[in-house]
Motif scaffolding. Structure first.
Motif, PDB file in Angstrom:
ATOM      1  N   THR A   2       0.844  -1.193   0.000  1.00  7.86           N
ATOM      2  CA  THR A   2       0.000   0.000   0.000  1.00  7.86           C
ATOM      3  C   THR A   2       0.875   1.236   0.000  1.00  7.86           C
ATOM      4  O   THR A   2       1.936   1.283   0.618  1.00  7.86           O
ATOM      5  CB  THR A   2      -0.921   0.019   1.235  1.00  7.86           C
ATOM      6  OG1 THR A   2      -0.116   0.023   2.404  1.00  7.86           O
ATOM      7  CG2 THR A   2      -1.856  -1.173   1.231  1.00  7.86           C
ATOM      8  N   GLU A   3       0.405   2.215  -0.684  1.00  9.29           N
ATOM      9  CA  GLU A   3       1.153   3.464  -0.775  1.00  9.29           C
ATOM     10  C   GLU A   3       0.601   4.456   0.232  1.00  9.29           C
ATOM     11  O   GLU A   3      -0.601   4.568   0.413  1.00  9.29           O
ATOM     12  CB  GLU A   3       1.036   4.026  -2.194  1.00  9.29           C
ATOM     13  CG  GLU A   3       2.036   5.087  -2.488  1.00  9.29           C
ATOM     14  CD  GLU A   3       2.107   5.396  -3.967  1.00  9.29           C
ATOM     15  OE1 GLU A   3       2.854   6.311  -4.311  1.00  9.29           O
ATOM     16  OE2 GLU A   3       1.420   4.756  -4.761  1.00  9.29           O
ATOM     17  N   LYS A   4       1.474   5.176   0.894  1.00 11.42           N
ATOM     18  CA  LYS A   4       1.057   6.178   1.866  1.00 11.42           C
ATOM     19  C   LYS A   4       0.623   7.441   1.134  1.00 11.42           C
ATOM     20  O   LYS A   4       1.160   7.780   0.084  1.00 11.42           O
ATOM     21  CB  LYS A   4       2.205   6.508   2.810  1.00 11.42           C
ATOM     22  CG  LYS A   4       2.624   5.353   3.676  1.00 11.42           C
ATOM     23  CD  LYS A   4       3.756   5.764   4.570  1.00 11.42           C
ATOM     24  CE  LYS A   4       4.235   4.602   5.401  1.00 11.42           C
ATOM     25  NZ  LYS A   4       5.349   4.975   6.265  1.00 11.42           N
ATOM     26  N   PHE A   5      -0.348   8.134   1.719  1.00 12.92           N
ATOM     27  CA  PHE A   5      -0.817   9.364   1.111  1.00 12.92           C
ATOM     28  C   PHE A   5      -1.308  10.324   2.179  1.00 12.92           C
ATOM     29  O   PHE A   5      -1.580   9.946   3.310  1.00 12.92           O
ATOM     30  CB  PHE A   5      -1.931   9.097   0.095  1.00 12.92           C
ATOM     31  CG  PHE A   5      -3.177   8.494   0.688  1.00 12.92           C
ATOM     32  CD1 PHE A   5      -4.186   9.297   1.194  1.00 12.92           C
ATOM     33  CD2 PHE A   5      -3.336   7.127   0.734  1.00 12.92           C
ATOM     34  CE1 PHE A   5      -5.333   8.748   1.744  1.00 12.92           C
ATOM     35  CE2 PHE A   5      -4.477   6.566   1.279  1.00 12.92           C
ATOM     36  CZ  PHE A   5      -5.469   7.380   1.776  1.00 12.92           C
ATOM     37  N   ILE A   6      -1.408  11.584   1.783  1.00 18.76           N
ATOM     38  CA  ILE A   6      -1.976  12.634   2.616  1.00 18.76           C
ATOM     39  C   ILE A   6      -3.318  12.983   1.996  1.00 18.76           C
ATOM     40  O   ILE A   6      -3.401  13.252   0.795  1.00 18.76           O
ATOM     41  CB  ILE A   6      -1.076  13.884   2.640  1.00 18.76           C
ATOM     42  CG1 ILE A   6       0.275  13.564   3.245  1.00 18.76           C
ATOM     43  CG2 ILE A   6      -1.744  15.022   3.397  1.00 18.76           C
ATOM     44  CD1 ILE A   6       1.284  14.684   3.101  1.00 18.76           C
ATOM     45  N   ALA A   7      -4.376  12.972   2.795  1.00 12.98           N
ATOM     46  CA  ALA A   7      -5.698  13.339   2.299  1.00 12.98           C
ATOM     47  C   ALA A   7      -5.937  14.816   2.582  1.00 12.98           C
ATOM     48  O   ALA A   7      -5.925  15.244   3.730  1.00 12.98           O
ATOM     49  CB  ALA A   7      -6.768  12.487   2.964  1.00 12.98           C
ATOM     50  N   GLU A   8      -6.115  15.574   1.538  1.00 15.81           N
ATOM     51  CA  GLU A   8      -6.329  17.017   1.649  1.00 15.81           C
ATOM     52  C   GLU A   8      -7.759  17.327   1.222  1.00 15.81           C
ATOM     53  O   GLU A   8      -8.173  16.998   0.123  1.00 15.81           O
ATOM     54  CB  GLU A   8      -5.327  17.753   0.756  1.00 15.81           C
ATOM     55  CG  GLU A   8      -5.324  19.233   0.880  1.00 15.81           C
ATOM     56  CD  GLU A   8      -4.733  19.732   2.181  1.00 15.81           C
ATOM     57  OE1 GLU A   8      -5.078  20.860   2.570  1.00 15.81           O
ATOM     58  OE2 GLU A   8      -3.945  19.017   2.815  1.00 15.81           O
ATOM     59  N   THR A   9      -8.533  17.957   2.111  1.00 14.30           N
ATOM     60  CA  THR A   9      -9.907  18.331   1.804  1.00 14.30           C
ATOM     61  C   THR A   9      -9.931  19.742   1.235  1.00 14.30           C
ATOM     62  O   THR A   9      -9.330  20.654   1.800  1.00 14.30           O
ATOM     63  CB  THR A   9     -10.782  18.270   3.073  1.00 14.30           C
ATOM     64  OG1 THR A   9     -10.674  16.967   3.640  1.00 14.30           O
ATOM     65  CG2 THR A   9     -12.230  18.557   2.745  1.00 14.30           C
ATOM     66  N   ILE A  10     -10.625  19.917   0.129  1.00 15.50           N
ATOM     67  CA  ILE A  10     -10.736  21.225  -0.515  1.00 15.50           C
ATOM     68  C   ILE A  10     -11.726  22.058   0.280  1.00 15.50           C
ATOM     69  O   ILE A  10     -12.877  21.676   0.451  1.00 15.50           O
ATOM     70  CB  ILE A  10     -11.200  21.078  -1.983  1.00 15.50           C
ATOM     71  CG1 ILE A  10     -10.281  20.132  -2.747  1.00 15.50           C
ATOM     72  CG2 ILE A  10     -11.281  22.442  -2.650  1.00 15.50           C
ATOM     73  CD1 ILE A  10      -8.826  20.521  -2.738  1.00 15.50           C
ATOM     74  N   SER A  47     -13.920  19.583 -13.661  1.00 12.15           N
ATOM     75  CA  SER A  47     -13.433  20.810 -14.284  1.00 12.15           C
ATOM     76  C   SER A  47     -12.077  21.149 -13.662  1.00 12.15           C
ATOM     77  O   SER A  47     -11.673  20.532 -12.675  1.00 12.15           O
ATOM     78  CB  SER A  47     -14.428  21.944 -14.045  1.00 12.15           C
ATOM     79  OG  SER A  47     -14.430  22.328 -12.697  1.00 12.15           O
ATOM     80  N   PRO A  48     -11.365  22.133 -14.192  1.00 10.34           N
ATOM     81  CA  PRO A  48     -10.074  22.495 -13.598  1.00 10.34           C
ATOM     82  C   PRO A  48     -10.176  22.911 -12.135  1.00 10.34           C
ATOM     83  O   PRO A  48      -9.232  22.762 -11.378  1.00 10.34           O
ATOM     84  CB  PRO A  48      -9.589  23.662 -14.450  1.00 10.34           C
ATOM     85  CG  PRO A  48     -10.339  23.556 -15.713  1.00 10.34           C
ATOM     86  CD  PRO A  48     -11.643  22.889 -15.394  1.00 10.34           C
ATOM     87  N   PHE A  49     -11.347  23.428 -11.740  1.00 10.27           N
ATOM     88  CA  PHE A  49     -11.540  23.843 -10.356  1.00 10.27           C
ATOM     89  C   PHE A  49     -12.143  22.699  -9.563  1.00 10.27           C
ATOM     90  O   PHE A  49     -13.164  22.125  -9.952  1.00 10.27           O
ATOM     91  CB  PHE A  49     -12.435  25.081 -10.278  1.00 10.27           C
ATOM     92  CG  PHE A  49     -11.864  26.259 -11.001  1.00 10.27           C
ATOM     93  CD1 PHE A  49     -10.749  26.906 -10.505  1.00 10.27           C
ATOM     94  CD2 PHE A  49     -12.411  26.702 -12.189  1.00 10.27           C
ATOM     95  CE1 PHE A  49     -10.201  27.990 -11.172  1.00 10.27           C
ATOM     96  CE2 PHE A  49     -11.868  27.782 -12.863  1.00 10.27           C
ATOM     97  CZ  PHE A  49     -10.759  28.423 -12.350  1.00 10.27           C
ATOM     98  N   LEU A  50     -11.524  22.378  -8.438  1.00  9.36           N
ATOM     99  CA  LEU A  50     -11.988  21.279  -7.598  1.00  9.36           C
ATOM    100  C   LEU A  50     -13.206  21.718  -6.793  1.00  9.36           C
ATOM    101  O   LEU A  50     -13.292  22.868  -6.357  1.00  9.36           O
ATOM    102  CB  LEU A  50     -10.859  20.838  -6.668  1.00  9.36           C
ATOM    103  CG  LEU A  50      -9.572  20.411  -7.378  1.00  9.36           C
ATOM    104  CD1 LEU A  50      -8.456  20.210  -6.367  1.00  9.36           C
ATOM    105  CD2 LEU A  50      -9.800  19.152  -8.178  1.00  9.36           C
ATOM    106  N   THR A  51     -14.120  20.794  -6.583  1.00  6.89           N
ATOM    107  CA  THR A  51     -15.325  21.126  -5.833  1.00  6.89           C
ATOM    108  C   THR A  51     -15.020  21.168  -4.336  1.00  6.89           C
ATOM    109  O   THR A  51     -14.186  20.404  -3.837  1.00  6.89           O
ATOM    110  CB  THR A  51     -16.440  20.099  -6.093  1.00  6.89           C
ATOM    111  OG1 THR A  51     -15.957  18.799  -5.780  1.00  6.89           O
ATOM    112  CG2 THR A  51     -16.884  20.131  -7.538  1.00  6.89           C
ATOM    113  N   VAL A  52     -15.675  22.084  -3.646  1.00  4.63           N
ATOM    114  CA  VAL A  52     -15.484  22.233  -2.204  1.00  4.63           C
ATOM    115  C   VAL A  52     -15.966  20.958  -1.524  1.00  4.63           C
ATOM    116  O   VAL A  52     -17.030  20.428  -1.823  1.00  4.63           O
ATOM    117  CB  VAL A  52     -16.260  23.456  -1.673  1.00  4.63           C
ATOM    118  CG1 VAL A  52     -16.159  23.548  -0.167  1.00  4.63           C
ATOM    119  CG2 VAL A  52     -15.745  24.723  -2.328  1.00  4.63           C
ATOM    120  N   GLY A  53     -15.161  20.439  -0.609  1.00  2.73           N
ATOM    121  CA  GLY A  53     -15.503  19.228   0.114  1.00  2.73           C
ATOM    122  C   GLY A  53     -14.911  17.967  -0.486  1.00  2.73           C
ATOM    123  O   GLY A  53     -14.917  16.920   0.161  1.00  2.73           O
TER     124      GLY A  53
END
Length: 77
Positions: A2-10, A47-53
């Motif tokens: 498994t690969e480690k990752f950081i979860a970032e919320t928009i 779209s290029p802009f990520l949705t909030v949440g």
């Protein structure tokens, strides 16, 4: 494996993936943007802009500090 990752919320509107990477790392490592897209395949459908949440998973690994060497072209000496 498994690969480690950081979860970032928009949390704000008009955020792009490049901005998320820059805020986290304070730089844009070569090839990292493509790795994040491969890790989050659903982002390429938005779209290029990520949705909030939405949650972006950023892989944690040895991030190369090496920039691709390019020839410098000087117009004036």
């Amino acid at each position: 494996m498994t690969e480690k990752f950081i979860a970032e919320t928009i949390k704000s509107e008009h955020m792009t993936l490049s901005q998320v990477i820059w805020r986290l790392l304070r730089r844009q490592p070569v090839g990292y943007f493509e790795r994040v897209l491969a890790f989050n395949q659903d982002l390429s459908l938005q779209s290029p802009f990520l949705t909030v949440g939405s949650i972006v998973k950023l892989p944690v690994e040895e991030i190369s500090d090496q920039a691709k060497k390019s020839d410098v072209i000087r117009l004036w000496d």
